[in-house]
Design a protein around this motif. Structure first.
Motif, short mmCIF file in Angstrom:
data_model
loop_
_atom_site.label_atom_id
_atom_site.label_comp_id
_atom_site.label_asym_id
_atom_site.label_seq_id
_atom_site.Cartn_x
_atom_site.Cartn_y
_atom_site.Cartn_z
N SER A 249 2.00 5.58 2.93
CA SER A 249 2.83 6.44 2.10
C SER A 249 3.33 7.65 2.86
O SER A 249 4.03 8.49 2.30
CB SER A 249 2.05 6.87 0.86
OG SER A 249 1.62 5.72 0.13
N PHE B 101 -3.45 3.37 2.09
CA PHE B 101 -2.42 3.93 1.21
C PHE B 101 -1.90 5.25 1.77
O PHE B 101 -0.70 5.52 1.72
CB PHE B 101 -2.97 4.14 -0.21
CG PHE B 101 -3.18 2.86 -0.97
CD1 PHE B 101 -2.13 2.28 -1.68
CD2 PHE B 101 -4.41 2.23 -0.98
CE1 PHE B 101 -2.31 1.10 -2.38
CE2 PHE B 101 -4.60 1.05 -1.67
CZ PHE B 101 -3.55 0.48 -2.37
N ILE C 64 2.71 4.19 -1.86
CA ILE C 64 2.72 4.90 -3.14
C ILE C 64 3.91 5.86 -3.16
O ILE C 64 4.06 6.68 -2.25
CB ILE C 64 1.42 5.71 -3.35
CG1 ILE C 64 0.18 4.82 -3.25
CG2 ILE C 64 1.44 6.46 -4.67
CD1 ILE C 64 -0.01 3.85 -4.39
N THR D 134 0.81 -1.22 0.00
CA THR D 134 0.00 0.00 0.00
C THR D 134 0.85 1.27 0.00
O THR D 134 0.34 2.35 0.29
CB THR D 134 -0.93 0.01 1.24
OG1 THR D 134 -0.15 -0.14 2.41
CG2 THR D 134 -1.98 -1.10 1.16
N LEU E 33 -7.54 6.70 -3.46
CA LEU E 33 -6.75 5.79 -2.64
C LEU E 33 -7.31 5.74 -1.23
O LEU E 33 -7.64 6.77 -0.64
CB LEU E 33 -5.28 6.25 -2.59
CG LEU E 33 -4.51 6.10 -3.90
CD1 LEU E 33 -3.18 6.83 -3.81
CD2 LEU E 33 -4.30 4.63 -4.24
#
Length: 167
Positions: free
Chosen positions: A103, A99, A80, A78, A95
């Motif tokens: 991130s 995520f 990014i 997950t 998202l």
């Protein structure tokens, strides 16, 4: 109308000049159909520039586009990267909170351009900001420049974050 137009345009296969058509048309085309004219990364980069409002957030086609984009970009788990967030374009606004949390701050600036966010996305953004583990640092260290970079997220911050930001 766009779905109908796509059927007309692709009646005899995918045209070589598909990129010259409106990006919104690509929302109704699958990446496998596009594969003959370019890479899936190019496809999703173009889809990310389309007007996602054409498809409601709950639309299965929109959800499928995001899933296929993540698969195309070979997103591990997950997390990014900023590069992948750029390719996703407006799809990044869909998202999920997992995520956003995974991130860290990498998505904050991009998410600030999303028109609306779901409550779980907003909560994840607040958690990431409150942690202070972002490129922007903790809210207590923010400047006017930081606020301008994240201006679209100000309504999401909530009182606990807003009180930490220096005047």
């Amino acid at each position: 109308q766009l779905s109908c137009l796509l059927k007309m345009v692709t009646l005899h296969g995918i045209p070589k000049d598909l990129d010259s058509y409106p990006k919104d048309l690509l929302l109704f085309l699958s990446p496998s159909e596009y594969a003959g004219t370019g890479s899936c990364r190019e496809f999703f980069s173009s889809v990310g520039q389309a007007n996602l409002a054409v498809l409601p957030r709950e639309d299965p086609q929109r959800k499928q586009l995001l899933l296929e984009a993540l698969q195309c970009l070979r997103v591990p788990g997950t997390r990014i990267t900023p590069e992948n967030a750029e390719v996703l374009g407006w799809l990044r606004c869909d998202l999920g909170e997992e995520f956003i949390r995974s991130s860290g701050g990498a998505l904050l600036k991009e998410l600030s351009h999303c028109g609306s966010l779901l409550p779980d996305q907003e909560e994840a953004i607040r958690d990431v900001i409150s942690s202070g583990n972002t490129t922007f640092g903790p809210p207590a260290a923010w400047s006017a420049f930081t606020l301008s970079e994240l201006s679209g997220l100000i309504p999401v911050f909530g009182p606990s974050i807003l009180q930490q930001i220096p005047k």
